[in-house]
Design a protein around this motif. Structure first.
Motif, PDB file in Angstrom:
ATOM      1  N   TYR A 246      -2.829-104.503 -10.521  1.00 24.76           N
ATOM      2  CA  TYR A 246      -3.363-103.041 -10.796  1.00 24.76           C
ATOM      3  C   TYR A 246      -2.832-102.328 -10.147  1.00 24.76           C
ATOM      4  CZ  TYR A 246      -3.950-106.616 -15.073  1.00 24.76           C
ATOM      5  OH  TYR A 246      -3.527-107.240 -16.264  1.00 24.76           O
ATOM      6  N   ASN A 247      -1.965-100.405 -10.285  1.00 22.87           N
ATOM      7  CA  ASN A 247      -2.257 -99.783 -10.277  1.00 22.87           C
ATOM      8  C   ASN A 247      -2.021-100.408  -8.687  1.00 22.87           C
ATOM      9  OD1 ASN A 247      -2.516 -96.991  -9.221  1.00 22.87           O
ATOM     10  ND2 ASN A 247      -4.442 -97.455  -8.883  1.00 22.87           N
ATOM     11  N   ALA A 248      -0.689-101.322  -8.044  1.00 24.38           N
ATOM     12  CA  ALA A 248      -0.369-101.908  -7.027  1.00 24.38           C
ATOM     13  C   ALA A 248       1.472-101.500  -6.667  1.00 24.38           C
ATOM     14  CB  ALA A 248      -1.012-103.278  -7.037  1.00 24.38           C
ATOM     15  N   ARG A 249       2.148-101.355  -7.234  1.00 32.86           N
ATOM     16  CA  ARG A 249       3.388-101.023  -7.597  1.00 32.86           C
ATOM     17  C   ARG A 249       3.712 -99.581  -8.141  1.00 32.86           C
ATOM     18  NH1 ARG A 249       6.107-105.071 -10.756  1.00 32.86           N
ATOM     19  NH2 ARG A 249       5.382-104.120 -13.012  1.00 32.86           N
ATOM     20  N   ASP A 250       4.993 -99.260  -7.875  1.00 33.10           N
ATOM     21  CA  ASP A 250       5.690 -97.830  -8.371  1.00 33.10           C
ATOM     22  C   ASP A 250       5.544 -97.540  -9.632  1.00 33.10           C
ATOM     23  OD1 ASP A 250       5.719 -97.097  -5.756  1.00 33.10           O
ATOM     24  OD2 ASP A 250       7.395 -98.010  -5.355  1.00 33.10           O
ATOM     25  N   THR A 251       5.697 -98.651 -10.418  1.00 32.48           N
ATOM     26  CA  THR A 251       5.693 -98.385 -12.055  1.00 32.48           C
ATOM     27  C   THR A 251       4.522 -99.381 -12.128  1.00 32.48           C
ATOM     28  OG1 THR A 251       6.580 -99.548 -14.064  1.00 32.48           O
ATOM     29  CG2 THR A 251       6.853-101.330 -12.561  1.00 32.48           C
ATOM     30  N   LEU A 252       3.792 -98.392 -13.574  1.00 29.68           N
ATOM     31  CA  LEU A 252       3.289 -98.775 -14.270  1.00 29.68           C
ATOM     32  C   LEU A 252       3.587 -99.936 -15.693  1.00 29.68           C
ATOM     33  CD1 LEU A 252       1.355 -95.824 -15.193  1.00 29.68           C
ATOM     34  CD2 LEU A 252       0.079 -97.839 -14.381  1.00 29.68           C
ATOM     35  N   LEU A 253       4.892-100.272 -15.714  1.00 39.48           N
ATOM     36  CA  LEU A 253       5.233-101.329 -16.423  1.00 39.48           C
ATOM     37  C   LEU A 253       4.234-102.831 -15.707  1.00 39.48           C
ATOM     38  CD1 LEU A 253       8.475-101.070 -16.842  1.00 39.48           C
ATOM     39  CD2 LEU A 253       6.938-100.450 -19.063  1.00 39.48           C
ATOM     40  N   SER A 254       4.138-103.954 -16.320  1.00 37.41           N
ATOM     41  CA  SER A 254       3.804-104.834 -15.901  1.00 37.41           C
ATOM     42  C   SER A 254       4.277-105.860 -15.816  1.00 37.41           C
ATOM     43  CB  SER A 254       2.563-105.928 -17.294  1.00 37.41           C
ATOM     44  OG  SER A 254       1.520-105.119 -17.340  1.00 37.41           O
ATOM     45  N   GLU A 255       3.739-106.484 -14.923  1.00 35.09           N
ATOM     46  CA  GLU A 255       5.454-107.247 -14.534  1.00 35.09           C
ATOM     47  C   GLU A 255       5.234-109.137 -16.327  1.00 35.09           C
ATOM     48  OE1 GLU A 255       4.647-110.196 -11.269  1.00 35.09           O
ATOM     49  OE2 GLU A 255       3.177-108.400 -10.660  1.00 35.09           O
ATOM     50  N   PRO A 256       6.468-109.761 -16.109  1.00 35.84           N
ATOM     51  CA  PRO A 256       6.493-110.452 -17.571  1.00 35.84           C
ATOM     52  C   PRO A 256       5.197-111.458 -16.970  1.00 35.84           C
ATOM     53  CG  PRO A 256       8.248-110.279 -16.611  1.00 35.84           C
ATOM     54  CD  PRO A 256       7.411-109.862 -15.952  1.00 35.84           C
ATOM     55  N   PHE A 257       4.447-112.308 -17.589  1.00 38.05           N
ATOM     56  CA  PHE A 257       3.355-113.209 -17.352  1.00 38.05           C
ATOM     57  C   PHE A 257       2.490-114.556 -18.491  1.00 38.05           C
ATOM     58  CE2 PHE A 257       1.358-109.494 -19.948  1.00 38.05           C
ATOM     59  CZ  PHE A 257       0.805-110.050 -21.349  1.00 38.05           C
ATOM     60  N   LEU A 258       2.279-115.224 -17.713  1.00 39.69           N
ATOM     61  CA  LEU A 258       1.982-116.366 -18.665  1.00 39.69           C
ATOM     62  C   LEU A 258      -0.166-116.064 -19.093  1.00 39.69           C
ATOM     63  CD1 LEU A 258       3.867-119.329 -17.386  1.00 39.69           C
ATOM     64  CD2 LEU A 258       4.370-117.361 -18.739  1.00 39.69           C
ATOM     65  N   ALA A 259      -0.197-115.765 -20.112  1.00 42.45           N
ATOM     66  CA  ALA A 259      -1.689-115.848 -20.320  1.00 42.45           C
ATOM     67  C   ALA A 259      -1.997-117.324 -20.616  1.00 42.45           C
ATOM     68  CB  ALA A 259      -2.001-114.914 -21.022  1.00 42.45           C
ATOM     69  N   ILE A 260      -3.343-118.123 -20.000  1.00 42.37           N
ATOM     70  CA  ILE A 260      -3.659-119.749 -20.041  1.00 42.37           C
ATOM     71  C   ILE A 260      -4.946-119.771 -20.158  1.00 42.37           C
ATOM     72  CG2 ILE A 260      -3.536-121.750 -18.934  1.00 42.37           C
ATOM     73  CD1 ILE A 260      -0.776-120.494 -16.882  1.00 42.37           C
ATOM     74  N   ALA A 261      -5.530-120.376 -21.285  1.00 39.73           N
ATOM     75  CA  ALA A 261      -5.963-120.734 -21.499  1.00 39.73           C
ATOM     76  C   ALA A 261      -7.024-121.982 -20.252  1.00 39.73           C
ATOM     77  CB  ALA A 261      -7.144-121.721 -23.047  1.00 39.73           C
TER      78      ALA A 261
END
Length: 275
Positions: A246-261
């Motif tokens: 987070y707060n590591a790229r020029d954009t504030l859009l998140s990358e596509p992701f997989l949230a996993i239990a």
């Protein structure tokens, strides 16, 4: 270094204060009134009231930690890359759900340190229910009054349906491909559609297995849920297999992701390789 657990009671109180403002607007005449922001997303009076409440509360709690909220002015967005530590806030996550009267909206507050979410709070105003995660330390659900319970993710059960959490508003070919792959390589899927950060909460308390997200969303939509899920035993991975930062790229859009239990299950690395 801050004692993060010591902040939890104050954050709960702050969420309840902001949540009451949101609830008052939700039940008041004109709750469906909004204006469109520059990206055509809706902005309601409840968004603004919650933003000001949370911003003032966090400034009192931690005056030396900057705050980046979805409703922050553009100068804060421009300065954010200078901050190694910051609060990342969505004062009303699920504004479309608020306007659609589904009740599926939350307040999201995350503390980011060196790109990682180290504390996450997801609050459900209508239920007065709060989920708090500090990775490596605690994952808890706070109910009305003094009710509190530790929570944890669940393991995939071989031979049983996988419960997939996904937003009812976001579809597309990449999600369809992912679900088709899972049906071929796992078996039966159960779909549970819900809005806002509730999907992270359901994963964290053992009510789901997987939340894939390919549609655009912002970092304040995911950071608090990321901290919560990681604290409960899960993970949030980009398509490169690495945890989101987070707060590591020029954009504030998140990358596509997989949230996993169940982070360690080999199915997920196979999914990343093959899709």
């Amino acid at each position: 270094m801050l004692n993060l657990a010591a902040f939890v009671p104050s954050l709960l109180e702050l969420c309840r204060e902001a949540g009451q403002l949101i609830t008052d607007y939700y039940h008041a005449p004109g709750a469906d009134e909004y204006e469109a922001k520059g990206d055509d997303s809706p902005l309601t009076r409840a968004d603004i009231a919650s933003h000001h409440c949370i911003e003032a509360g966090l400034e009192r709690l931690t005056p030396n930690i900057p705050i980046l909220s979805e409703e922050s002015p553009t100068d804060a967005v421009a300065r954010r890359r200078e901050w190694g530590e910051l609060w990342l806030v969505d004062p009303l996550d699920g504004t479309k759900e608020f306007l659609g009267r589904t009740g599926e909206f939350t307040i999201n507050i995350a503390l980011i340190r060196a790109g990682k979410p180290v504390l996450g709070v997801v609050y459900l105003p209508l239920e007065d229910q709060c989920y708090v995660g500090i990775p490596g330390e605690m994952a808890r659900r706070y109910g009305p009054g003094d009710a509190v319970a530790d929570i944890a993710t669940r393991a995939l059960a071989s031979g049983e349906p996988m419960r997939v959490l996904a937003s009812r508003r976001h579809k597309g070919p990449r999600l369809a491909t992912c679900l088709e792959w899972l049906e071929q390589n796992w078996g039966e899927l159960e779909r549970d559609n819900s809005g806002s950060a509730l999907k992270f909460c359901h994963l964290a308390e053992g009510r789901g297995d997987f939340y894939p997200r390919y549609a655009p969303c912002s970092e304040w939509d995911t950071a608090a849920g990321h901290a919560l899920l990681e604290a409960a035993g899960g993970s949030v991975l980009g398509l490169d297999g690495k945890p989101l930062r987070y707060n590591a790229r020029d954009t504030l859009l998140s990358e596509p992701f997989l949230a996993i239990a169940e982070s360690g299950h080999p199915l997920w690395q196979q999914l990343l390789r093959e899709t």
